[in-house]
Motif scaffolding. Structure first.
Motif, PDB file in Angstrom:
ATOM      1  N   HIS A  34     -19.296  44.018 -27.019  1.00  0.00           N
ATOM      2  CA  HIS A  34     -20.007  43.444 -25.877  1.00  0.00           C
ATOM      3  C   HIS A  34     -19.710  44.235 -24.602  1.00  0.00           C
ATOM      4  N   VAL A  35     -18.483  44.726 -24.476  1.00  0.00           N
ATOM      5  CA  VAL A  35     -18.154  45.566 -23.326  1.00  0.00           C
ATOM      6  C   VAL A  35     -18.942  46.867 -23.386  1.00  0.00           C
ATOM      7  N   THR A  36     -18.933  47.531 -24.531  1.00  0.00           N
ATOM      8  CA  THR A  36     -19.609  48.826 -24.632  1.00  0.00           C
ATOM      9  C   THR A  36     -21.115  48.693 -24.473  1.00  0.00           C
ATOM     10  N   ALA A  37     -21.663  47.512 -24.717  1.00  0.00           N
ATOM     11  CA  ALA A  37     -23.099  47.296 -24.559  1.00  0.00           C
ATOM     12  C   ALA A  37     -23.451  46.638 -23.230  1.00  0.00           C
ATOM     13  N   GLY A  38     -22.478  46.380 -22.373  1.00  0.00           N
ATOM     14  CA  GLY A  38     -22.763  45.710 -21.115  1.00  0.00           C
ATOM     15  C   GLY A  38     -23.307  44.311 -21.326  1.00  0.00           C
ATOM     16  N   ARG A  39     -22.708  43.574 -22.258  1.00  0.00           N
ATOM     17  CA  ARG A  39     -23.192  42.234 -22.603  1.00  0.00           C
ATOM     18  C   ARG A  39     -22.067  41.200 -22.533  1.00  0.00           C
ATOM     19  N   VAL A  40     -21.100  41.439 -21.683  1.00  0.00           N
ATOM     20  CA  VAL A  40     -19.956  40.530 -21.597  1.00  0.00           C
ATOM     21  C   VAL A  40     -20.376  39.160 -21.068  1.00  0.00           C
ATOM     22  N   ALA A  41     -21.357  39.125 -20.178  1.00  0.00           N
ATOM     23  CA  ALA A  41     -21.825  37.847 -19.638  1.00  0.00           C
ATOM     24  C   ALA A  41     -22.399  36.946 -20.711  1.00  0.00           C
ATOM     25  N   GLU A  42     -22.845  37.509 -21.813  1.00  0.00           N
ATOM     26  CA  GLU A  42     -23.341  36.692 -22.920  1.00  0.00           C
ATOM     27  C   GLU A  42     -22.221  35.874 -23.553  1.00  0.00           C
ATOM     28  N   MET A  43     -20.997  36.376 -23.439  1.00  0.00           N
ATOM     29  CA  MET A  43     -19.854  35.642 -23.975  1.00  0.00           C
ATOM     30  C   MET A  43     -19.214  34.761 -22.910  1.00  0.00           C
TER      31      MET A  43
ATOM     32  N   LEU B 147     -21.919  48.554 -16.419  1.00  0.00           N
ATOM     33  CA  LEU B 147     -21.860  49.069 -17.781  1.00  0.00           C
ATOM     34  C   LEU B 147     -23.250  49.457 -18.283  1.00  0.00           C
ATOM     35  N   ARG B 148     -24.231  48.618 -18.001  1.00  0.00           N
ATOM     36  CA  ARG B 148     -25.601  48.925 -18.435  1.00  0.00           C
ATOM     37  C   ARG B 148     -26.105  50.201 -17.773  1.00  0.00           C
ATOM     38  N   THR B 149     -25.723  50.397 -16.526  1.00  0.00           N
ATOM     39  CA  THR B 149     -26.194  51.579 -15.805  1.00  0.00           C
ATOM     40  C   THR B 149     -25.670  52.857 -16.453  1.00  0.00           C
ATOM     41  N   LEU B 150     -24.446  52.825 -16.954  1.00  0.00           N
ATOM     42  CA  LEU B 150     -23.918  54.000 -17.651  1.00  0.00           C
ATOM     43  C   LEU B 150     -24.658  54.252 -18.960  1.00  0.00           C
TER      44      LEU B 150
ATOM     45  N   GLU C 179     -30.051  54.777 -20.475  1.00  0.00           N
ATOM     46  CA  GLU C 179     -30.525  53.591 -19.777  1.00  0.00           C
ATOM     47  C   GLU C 179     -30.181  52.272 -20.448  1.00  0.00           C
ATOM     48  N   ALA C 180     -29.486  52.276 -21.560  1.00  0.00           N
ATOM     49  CA  ALA C 180     -29.278  50.997 -22.232  1.00  0.00           C
ATOM     50  C   ALA C 180     -27.854  50.524 -22.060  1.00  0.00           C
ATOM     51  N   ALA C 181     -27.339  49.897 -23.068  1.00  0.00           N
ATOM     52  CA  ALA C 181     -26.038  49.256 -22.980  1.00  0.00           C
ATOM     53  C   ALA C 181     -24.922  50.264 -22.836  1.00  0.00           C
ATOM     54  N   SER C 182     -23.827  49.878 -22.239  1.00  0.00           N
ATOM     55  CA  SER C 182     -22.774  50.817 -21.915  1.00  0.00           C
ATOM     56  C   SER C 182     -21.430  50.141 -21.919  1.00  0.00           C
ATOM     57  N   GLU C 183     -20.420  50.876 -21.424  1.00  0.00           N
ATOM     58  CA  GLU C 183     -19.126  50.271 -21.535  1.00  0.00           C
ATOM     59  C   GLU C 183     -18.146  50.724 -20.484  1.00  0.00           C
ATOM     60  N   LEU C 184     -17.234  49.836 -20.280  1.00  0.00           N
ATOM     61  CA  LEU C 184     -16.091  50.162 -19.439  1.00  0.00           C
ATOM     62  C   LEU C 184     -14.970  49.267 -19.904  1.00  0.00           C
ATOM     63  N   VAL C 185     -13.860  49.819 -20.421  1.00  0.00           N
ATOM     64  CA  VAL C 185     -12.768  48.966 -20.870  1.00  0.00           C
ATOM     65  C   VAL C 185     -11.449  49.345 -20.260  1.00  0.00           C
ATOM     66  N   GLY C 186     -11.286  50.574 -19.864  1.00  0.00           N
ATOM     67  CA  GLY C 186      -9.961  51.004 -19.466  1.00  0.00           C
ATOM     68  C   GLY C 186      -9.906  51.415 -18.020  1.00  0.00           C
ATOM     69  N   ASP C 187      -8.688  51.480 -17.523  1.00  0.00           N
ATOM     70  CA  ASP C 187      -8.442  51.895 -16.149  1.00  0.00           C
ATOM     71  C   ASP C 187      -7.576  53.139 -16.179  1.00  0.00           C
TER      72      ASP C 187
END
Length: 887
Positions: A107-116, A128-131, A300-308
């Motif tokens: 869900h993070v990599t697809a920019g769909r965390v709000a679904e959870m 995330l989606r923008t990436l 243009e589709a799903a993306s991700e951000l998990v680390g700092d």
């Protein structure tokens, strides 16, 4: 376009990843949650998701029986007759132990965390989606050869076979908690792109200098604004050069002091077990030729951000020739430094074909990622390999001049590429997101505070980052600035294929072929084999730049600043059996500045690399090296800047006797940040206060992140008592001695508050302890929920820019935030004697016996042997599960 609203000074501004990478879990009714959380302690609720690890399970889709043997740490060895069954079983086992982690990650990599987790995550999803990494992952799956795609499909089938047997809390305790807020949520079937997208997550975690580039841009603007306000002139370039000094080539080592001459990599020379398709070859060739390949469409589709990219992200690895070892065979050590997570980012597993041949070529063990088939780091029957972050610059920010739906490009307006994404929100209304991109990549200003601030005032950064002052197109006053991101990870690549090529490599040529496919994230790859050879290869897709070097944002309207291609693979640094007898990589500079291509100006500053090389040479001079020597070096706690401070403080007069008693702790100190050391506690608190007093406590604060960088800056200042930074009117300090004395007093007072007024009872371990925190529910803010999933604290030694790299954040806390996420020492004379450990344990299930059963050993650096040979695996077996075809 969606925006964040955080604002802070440079000295305390959290990095981009810290602000949008941490997922918060918000619940609706605290009283209800507390009551339900208490109920979860009922044994049947907790244990119902624990996996079956013995007996027989019948599954649709298997061709033959698969054996899963687990040892006393729950680590599986999977043996199958075919690759389809092998990766099917790996998917099944990963899902048994870690499915919630896998589901959350995708869900993070697809920019769909709000679904959870609801509306609180919509802004994160927008970034995330923008990436757009999910689309890139889908393109990579489509481009795979049939064999590789078959591995990913078999893995997905195994995951889905497990999902077919369970649901809700039967999958993981987290789903029971999630169900309170989002009762309609149910996991979707697993897909190959879910696996590939996780590699983009790791690329973000190891993305390089984007934080530094952003920080320098904002600092340039603040310095100019401060000077304008005071009516003074400021040489911004001189200030930036002082705060971001060049790599100390005269003091610390490079990875490849002399590039080896090796045969050119031949197209078609891939191992017999591996046959990439033409589309795979085209992608690989595009990364190894200077011809620039334009991407066909916007990501243009799903993306991700998990680390700092936080303090301490990096890694250590080294390999030692048998000429220096007791056994006469190589030793290979690796400990990647990543953000602390629970469960650990790594999953330890062995994958074995019952008969190893061209059709089923795998006999490999090591560390994988849950959700990804194969082995990422480890060894097969002939070859061992390890990774560290390459630290090359593979990300650039471009300042774009946008007019409506167009942007300036070489004197002409060209259309932006645009798309619409819909963010679905659990319990809320859908949100429509417009994604805009230029030729360089997605526009990311307007999504985060930092990038938006650069867009608001980019000219100071452009003035320092370009060869000539950059001006907007004449007569276009209605144009607005925007920031776009150029990054290698936003183009389809072949790392998802490289994993299997590494696992089946039989010699250095095979290893280099695999390295040629390993494009993102860019990693230092070290090598050893059972013939006694050692080696190193720079892999990755490394850009060749035009007019700029990417140290600061560049003008997007001038194509002379574009990337012009990638460094050809056969011209990348390589080392094979160097005369020194060892190779060390620790995120330090790869080569000296006379290398033909620009790689980066943002290396780690080499203190870990210098210390590791010193310890190898010192120990080898005394006696042949052993595997225990390698483990001891991994746990070396020497704080280089601490020893410099101890020397400097010997000449400083402090007015208070109690403070002097603390300073006296430093005189006999050996510089080791051990758990029980009072001197280490004081040295680190002194260092923290000194840095904040010099850089942070100013009218216009200077950045205090990157302790390795600050080691270099402050060490130069200690050699120059006249440096103007020693004086700070804001805190009424004039000169080096006064600055050191004040910092010593403040450090004493801080430690008294934290650990009492008896200096001999201070200790670094408790001050620097780590609390393992679930990446999702562990930050809920609801104590009973957090107690279900979090563990600790655990006292630890080490520190930032220390070989035992347990990072902490200056000005925030001394608690450990980044860690050696795993440690391994591979003995090429006896794989069964190789030793391994990682941060938590095999299981992702809270309260399972293997949830954190490796953490206590990790904290003290204790590694365990791991059986590899068939005889040893049988002897270590605790549980055996047979996966059998249905019927």
């Amino acid at each position: 376009m969606m925006t964040d609203s955080q604002e802070s000074a440079v000295s305390t501004r959290p990095s981009l990843g810290a602000r949008i990478g941490r997922i918060s879990f918000l619940v609706v009714a605290g009283i209800v949650v507390i009551a339900v959380a208490a109920a979860f302690f009922v044994t049947w609720t907790i244990q119902r998701s624990f996996p079956q690890t013995s007996g027989t399970v019948e599954l649709d889709g298997l061709k033959a029986e698969v054996t899963v043997q687990r040892d006393d740490r729950g680590i599986p060895t999977i043996t199958a007759d075919s690759t389809d069954d092998l990766f099917y079983a790996e998917g099944f086992v990963h899902a048994q132990d870690r499915f919630f982690e896998m589901d959350f990650r995708r869900h993070v990599t697809a920019g769909r965390v709000a679904e959870m987790f609801g509306e609180s995550q919509a802004a994160t999803d927008a970034f995330l989606r923008t990436l757009g990494w999910r689309t890139v992952a889908e393109a990579e799956v489509e481009a795979m050869d049939d064999t590789t795609r078959g591995y990913y499909e078999a893995y997905a089938d195994g995951v889905n076979a497990y999902l077919a047997t369970r649901s809700g809390a039967e999958l993981s305790l987290e789903y029971a908690v999630l169900g309170i807020q989002n009762p309609d949520y149910a996991p979707e079937p697993w897909e190959p792109a879910d696996s590939v997208a996780w590699l983009k997550a790791m690329a973000w975690d190891l993305r390089g200098n984007i934080e530094d580039e952003t920080e320098r841009s904002l600092l340039a603007a603040e310095l100019k604004a401060g000077a304008d306000e005071a009516g003074e002139a400021v040489d911004t370039g001189e200030v930036l050069a002082k705060l971001y000094p060049d790599y100390p080539f005269d003091e610390n080592p490079v990875i490849v002091p002399k590039i080896s001459t090796v045969p050119a990599l031949e197209t078609g020379a891939e191992p017999a077990a591996y046959t990439p398709s033409e589309s795979d070859r085209e992608i690989q060739q595009a990364t190894t030729t200077i011809e620039w390949q334009e991407t066909a469409s916007v990501i243009e589709a799903a993306s991700e951000l998990v680390g700092d990219v936080g303090e301490g992200i990096g890694s250590n690895s080294w390999v030692v020739s048998g000429d220096l070892t007791e056994t006469g065979m190589p030793l290979l050590a690796n400990d990647p430094h990543l953000g602390a997570s629970l469960p650990s980012v790594w999953y330890q597993v062995q994958l074995k074909c019952s008969t190893v041949n061209d059709a089923c070529p795998f006999d490999v063990g090591g560390f994988s990622f849950s959700g990804l088939p194969g082995i990422v780091i480890g060894h097969n029957q002939h070859v061992a390999w390890g990774f560290t972050n390459l630290t090359t610059d593979v990300t650039d920010l471009y300042v774009e001049r946008v007019v409506g739906d167009e942007y300036w490009r070489d004197g002409a307006l060209v259309p932006l590429e645009q798309s619409i994404e819909t963010i679905k929100v659990a319990g809320g209304e859908d949100i429509e997101l417009t994604i805009r991109s230029t030729v360089h990549g997605p526009i990311i200003s307007g999504l985060t505070d930092d990038f938006t601030a650069i867009a608001d005032d980019p000219e100071p950064a452009l003035a320092e980052g370009t060869e000539a002052p950059a001006a907007p197109p004449v007569g276009q006053d209605d144009a607005e600035y925007a920031i776009s991101l150029r990054w290698t990870a936003l183009d389809p690549g072949t790392t998802a294929t490289a994993i299997f090529a590494l696992s089946t490599a039989q010699d250095f040529d095979d290893f280099r072929y695999a390295a040629s496919l390993f494009d993102v994230p860019a990693q230092n790859l070290i090598y050893a084999d059972t013939e006694g050879n050692i080696g190193y290869q720079t892999p990755g897709r490394l850009p060749i730049r035009g007019a700029g070097d990417g140290w600061m944002p560049q003008p997007g309207w001038d194509s002379s600043y574009d990337w012009t291609g990638y460094i050809p693979f056969d011209e990348l640094p390589v080392s094979y059996n160097p005369t020194s007898g060892y190779i060390v990589t620790a995120n330090n500079a790869i080569v000296t500045d006379d290398y033909a291509f620009f790689l980066s100006r943002d290396w780690d500053y080499g203190y870990r690399a210098a210390r590791i090389a010193h310890l190898i040479e010192r120990r080898a001079a005394a006696a042949p090296l052993t595997a225990q020597d390698m483990r001891d070096i991994q746990m070396d706690d020497e704080m280089w800047i601490g020893t410099q401070l101890a020397t400097a403080m010997a000449d400083v007069d402090v007015s208070r006797a109690d403070v002097q008693s603390a300073v006296d702790l430093l005189l006999p100190w050996d510089g080791q940040n051990t758990v029980s050391s009072p001197a280490a506690a004081y040295a680190n608190v002194l260092w923290s206060n000194l840095v904040q007093n010099i850089f942070g406590e100013r009218e216009h604060p200077l950045p205090i992140d990157g302790q390795g960088r600050l080691f270099t800056v402050v060490a130069d200042m200690l050699d120059d008592p006249t440096d103007p930074l020693w004086s700070n009117p804001q805190i009424d300090v004039d000169g080096m001695e006064a600055m050191l004395a004040l910092s010593a007093e403040e450090a004493y007072d801080e430690l008294v508050t934290l650990q009492g007024d008896v200096p001999t009872r201070w200790n670094w371990g408790d001050l620097h302890a780590i609390t393992l925190t679930s990446d999702t529910l562990g930050t809920s803010g609801i104590a009973p929920v957090e107690a279900l999933f979090n563990r600790g604290p655990y006292p630890v030694g080490g520190g930032a820019s220390v070989v035992n790299a347990t990072g902490w954040e200056l000005g925030v806390s001394y608690a450990t935030t980044t860690v050696p996420s795993m440690r391994m020492v591979i003995d090429l004379s006896d794989f069964d004697a190789s030793t391994w450990n990682h941060l938590t344990g095999a299981s992702g299930h809270a309260f399972h016996e293997h949830y954190t059963d490796q953490t206590a050993d990790w904290a003290v650096g204790l590694q365990q042997p791991w059986a590899y040979s068939a005889k040893a695996v049988d002897a270590s077996e605790v549980d055996t599960l047979i996966l059998s075809p249905t019927g």
